[in-house]
Design a protein around this motif. Structure first.
Motif, PDB file in Angstrom:
ATOM      1  N   CYS A 109      22.265  60.791   5.438  1.00  0.00           N
ATOM      2  CA  CYS A 109      23.493  60.854   4.647  1.00  0.00           C
ATOM      3  C   CYS A 109      23.139  60.576   3.198  1.00  0.00           C
ATOM      4  O   CYS A 109      21.983  60.328   2.854  1.00  0.00           O
ATOM      5  CB  CYS A 109      24.538  59.867   5.168  1.00  0.00           C
ATOM      6  SG  CYS A 109      24.054  58.133   4.986  1.00  0.00           S
ATOM      7  N   GLU A 110      24.149  60.607   2.340  1.00  0.00           N
ATOM      8  CA  GLU A 110      23.922  60.450   0.906  1.00  0.00           C
ATOM      9  C   GLU A 110      23.311  59.105   0.543  1.00  0.00           C
ATOM     10  O   GLU A 110      22.671  58.983  -0.510  1.00  0.00           O
ATOM     11  CB  GLU A 110      25.234  60.655   0.147  1.00  0.00           C
ATOM     12  CG  GLU A 110      25.707  62.096   0.059  1.00  0.00           C
ATOM     13  CD  GLU A 110      26.412  62.590   1.315  1.00  0.00           C
ATOM     14  OE1 GLU A 110      26.766  63.787   1.363  1.00  0.00           O
ATOM     15  OE2 GLU A 110      26.599  61.786   2.260  1.00  0.00           O
ATOM     16  N   ASP A 111      23.484  58.103   1.396  1.00  0.00           N
ATOM     17  CA  ASP A 111      22.890  56.798   1.122  1.00  0.00           C
ATOM     18  C   ASP A 111      21.373  56.810   1.215  1.00  0.00           C
ATOM     19  O   ASP A 111      20.704  55.977   0.594  1.00  0.00           O
ATOM     20  CB  ASP A 111      23.408  55.741   2.112  1.00  0.00           C
ATOM     21  CG  ASP A 111      24.864  55.395   1.895  1.00  0.00           C
ATOM     22  OD1 ASP A 111      25.390  55.695   0.802  1.00  0.00           O
ATOM     23  OD2 ASP A 111      25.473  54.824   2.815  1.00  0.00           O
ATOM     24  N   ASN A 112      20.819  57.722   2.006  1.00  0.00           N
ATOM     25  CA  ASN A 112      19.395  57.614   2.305  1.00  0.00           C
ATOM     26  C   ASN A 112      18.596  58.902   2.113  1.00  0.00           C
ATOM     27  O   ASN A 112      17.497  59.035   2.634  1.00  0.00           O
ATOM     28  CB  ASN A 112      19.189  57.074   3.722  1.00  0.00           C
ATOM     29  CG  ASN A 112      19.918  57.887   4.787  1.00  0.00           C
ATOM     30  OD1 ASN A 112      20.011  59.103   4.692  1.00  0.00           O
ATOM     31  ND2 ASN A 112      20.425  57.207   5.806  1.00  0.00           N
ATOM     32  N   VAL A 113      19.160  59.850   1.371  1.00  0.00           N
ATOM     33  CA  VAL A 113      18.372  60.998   0.922  1.00  0.00           C
ATOM     34  C   VAL A 113      18.373  61.001  -0.601  1.00  0.00           C
ATOM     35  O   VAL A 113      19.326  60.531  -1.232  1.00  0.00           O
ATOM     36  CB  VAL A 113      18.913  62.340   1.466  1.00  0.00           C
ATOM     37  CG1 VAL A 113      18.913  62.335   2.988  1.00  0.00           C
ATOM     38  CG2 VAL A 113      20.301  62.652   0.918  1.00  0.00           C
ATOM     39  N   CYS A 114      17.304  61.506  -1.189  1.00  0.00           N
ATOM     40  CA  CYS A 114      17.114  61.417  -2.634  1.00  0.00           C
ATOM     41  C   CYS A 114      16.824  62.776  -3.246  1.00  0.00           C
ATOM     42  O   CYS A 114      16.221  63.651  -2.606  1.00  0.00           O
ATOM     43  CB  CYS A 114      15.946  60.484  -2.953  1.00  0.00           C
ATOM     44  SG  CYS A 114      16.146  58.784  -2.376  1.00  0.00           S
ATOM     45  N   ILE A 115      17.232  62.926  -4.497  1.00  0.00           N
ATOM     46  CA  ILE A 115      16.838  64.100  -5.261  1.00  0.00           C
ATOM     47  C   ILE A 115      15.313  64.156  -5.302  1.00  0.00           C
ATOM     48  O   ILE A 115      14.640  63.163  -5.562  1.00  0.00           O
ATOM     49  CB  ILE A 115      17.403  64.042  -6.691  1.00  0.00           C
ATOM     50  CG1 ILE A 115      18.938  64.027  -6.678  1.00  0.00           C
ATOM     51  CG2 ILE A 115      16.876  65.223  -7.515  1.00  0.00           C
ATOM     52  CD1 ILE A 115      19.579  65.286  -6.151  1.00  0.00           C
ATOM     53  N   GLY A 116      14.786  65.341  -5.043  1.00  0.00           N
ATOM     54  CA  GLY A 116      13.341  65.520  -5.054  1.00  0.00           C
ATOM     55  C   GLY A 116      12.678  65.399  -3.702  1.00  0.00           C
ATOM     56  O   GLY A 116      11.510  65.775  -3.547  1.00  0.00           O
ATOM     57  N   ASP A 117      13.397  64.866  -2.721  1.00  0.00           N
ATOM     58  CA  ASP A 117      12.839  64.781  -1.370  1.00  0.00           C
ATOM     59  C   ASP A 117      12.409  66.163  -0.889  1.00  0.00           C
ATOM     60  O   ASP A 117      13.128  67.155  -1.082  1.00  0.00           O
ATOM     61  CB  ASP A 117      13.887  64.266  -0.377  1.00  0.00           C
ATOM     62  CG  ASP A 117      14.108  62.768  -0.458  1.00  0.00           C
ATOM     63  OD1 ASP A 117      13.439  62.105  -1.269  1.00  0.00           O
ATOM     64  OD2 ASP A 117      14.965  62.261   0.306  1.00  0.00           O
ATOM     65  N   ILE A 118      11.267  66.226  -0.223  1.00  0.00           N
ATOM     66  CA  ILE A 118      10.871  67.451   0.463  1.00  0.00           C
ATOM     67  C   ILE A 118      10.838  67.175   1.956  1.00  0.00           C
ATOM     68  O   ILE A 118      10.172  66.231   2.411  1.00  0.00           O
ATOM     69  CB  ILE A 118       9.506  67.976  -0.012  1.00  0.00           C
ATOM     70  CG1 ILE A 118       9.574  68.357  -1.499  1.00  0.00           C
ATOM     71  CG2 ILE A 118       9.073  69.192   0.820  1.00  0.00           C
ATOM     72  CD1 ILE A 118       8.270  68.891  -2.056  1.00  0.00           C
ATOM     73  N   TYR A 119      11.593  67.976   2.682  1.00  0.00           N
ATOM     74  CA  TYR A 119      11.653  67.856   4.139  1.00  0.00           C
ATOM     75  C   TYR A 119      10.971  69.060   4.764  1.00  0.00           C
ATOM     76  O   TYR A 119      11.076  70.188   4.263  1.00  0.00           O
ATOM     77  CB  TYR A 119      13.109  67.768   4.610  1.00  0.00           C
ATOM     78  CG  TYR A 119      13.769  66.480   4.199  1.00  0.00           C
ATOM     79  CD1 TYR A 119      13.690  65.339   4.996  1.00  0.00           C
ATOM     80  CD2 TYR A 119      14.443  66.384   2.988  1.00  0.00           C
ATOM     81  CE1 TYR A 119      14.274  64.137   4.610  1.00  0.00           C
ATOM     82  CE2 TYR A 119      15.025  65.191   2.586  1.00  0.00           C
ATOM     83  CZ  TYR A 119      14.936  64.079   3.401  1.00  0.00           C
ATOM     84  OH  TYR A 119      15.512  62.896   2.999  1.00  0.00           O
ATOM     85  N   GLN A 120      10.267  68.794   5.853  1.00  0.00           N
ATOM     86  CA  GLN A 120       9.642  69.867   6.613  1.00  0.00           C
ATOM     87  C   GLN A 120      10.346  69.998   7.949  1.00  0.00           C
ATOM     88  O   GLN A 120      10.510  69.023   8.682  1.00  0.00           O
ATOM     89  CB  GLN A 120       8.155  69.585   6.838  1.00  0.00           C
ATOM     90  CG  GLN A 120       7.453  70.669   7.664  1.00  0.00           C
ATOM     91  CD  GLN A 120       5.962  70.487   7.709  1.00  0.00           C
ATOM     92  OE1 GLN A 120       5.310  70.399   6.665  1.00  0.00           O
ATOM     93  NE2 GLN A 120       5.397  70.444   8.909  1.00  0.00           N
ATOM     94  N   PHE A 121      10.760  71.216   8.240  1.00  0.00           N
ATOM     95  CA  PHE A 121      11.456  71.526   9.479  1.00  0.00           C
ATOM     96  C   PHE A 121      10.485  72.267  10.392  1.00  0.00           C
ATOM     97  O   PHE A 121      10.113  73.410  10.116  1.00  0.00           O
ATOM     98  CB  PHE A 121      12.693  72.380   9.200  1.00  0.00           C
ATOM     99  CG  PHE A 121      13.710  71.701   8.309  1.00  0.00           C
ATOM    100  CD1 PHE A 121      14.783  71.011   8.854  1.00  0.00           C
ATOM    101  CD2 PHE A 121      13.578  71.749   6.923  1.00  0.00           C
ATOM    102  CE1 PHE A 121      15.716  70.383   8.041  1.00  0.00           C
ATOM    103  CE2 PHE A 121      14.515  71.119   6.101  1.00  0.00           C
ATOM    104  CZ  PHE A 121      15.579  70.434   6.667  1.00  0.00           C
TER     105      PHE A 121
END
Length: 233
Positions: A109-121
């Motif tokens: 959620c918005e509390d624990n994701v940050c601008i610039g994060d890169i996620y791999q699916f």
């Protein structure tokens, strides 16, 4: 996954959850005009290019789609908040998002994701990597979809409209993929903090504003909002 652990930039890559649904939609008649907000969970897999899911459509390209809004993820917690506030029963997946991720602990959620994060699916050569670069700004079509004129304002006020990814590695998406956080260059820049700055009535202290303005991947319209509210030294 706890708020304490996800705000740290170390110990990466980190498994954060499972991609449970991938959704795509077509432009179709809507309450007012046309829309592609009705995203349907796909069977099987779908390729992802730099503009998002290969078979996904957007009705208004001025506000939706493009490489800076290639994929949209909505937190499952947003539905809990909307349903409680407006006494509704909106199901997860009904507000136009492409991706739903489930976790064994605290939901993404918005509390624990940050601008610039890169996620791999996923894993392997066809896994997709996507960078989080901006929150979603809710529009009136959310109101039309749920039949309540107050939902869009509520979601913006609470800062719970989800976020957009820029695709940095193309590949294939399907349900039941693992999701990894692989990079977090700006651990201070969670979306709750960003919405708080944007929504506050007072100006933003220069030191705080400059930290956000220094984020290279933050989408330009959000930077402009911060710049315009920046207090002079």
């Amino acid at each position: 996954m706890t708020a304490e652990t996800i705000t740290q930039a170390d110990d990466l890559p980190r498994l954060v959850g499972t991609l449970t649904d991938v959704r795509a939609g077509k432009v179709e008649p809507f309450v007012r005009g046309v829309s592609a907000i009705n995203k349907i969970a796909i069977d099987g897999s779908m390729t992802v290019n730099l503009l998002g899911l290969s078979e996904d459509e957007q009705a208004e390209h001025k506000f939706h789609g493009g490489h800076l809004k290639a994929l949209h993820q909505m937190p499952i917690t947003t539905y809990d908040a909307i349903n409680q506030e407006f006494n509704l029963n909106a199901p997860i997946g009904s507000l136009g998002e492409n991706l739903t991720v489930m976790t064994s602990g605290e939901p993404m959620c918005e509390d624990n994701v940050c601008i610039g994060d890169i996620y791999q699916f996923g894993e392997g050569d066809d896994s997709v990597q996507a960078r989080l670069i901006q929150p979603r700004r809710p529009c009136y079509k959310i109101n039309d979809k749920l039949g309540n004129a107050g939902v869009s304002y509520f979601v913006a006020r609470e800062g719970i409209a989800g976020w957009y990814y820029q695709v940095v590695r193309t590949g294939v998406l399907h349900a039941d993929m693992p999701v990894y956080l692989i990079d977090r260059p700006y651990p201070f820049a969670n979306l709750t903090a960003l919405w708080s700055l944007i929504n506050q009535k007072s100006g933003i202290e220069a030191q705080t504003a400059d930290k956000w303005l220094g984020i290279d991947c933050l989408e330009i319209s959000w930077k402009k909002k911060i710049h315009d509210k920046r207090k002079a030294h």
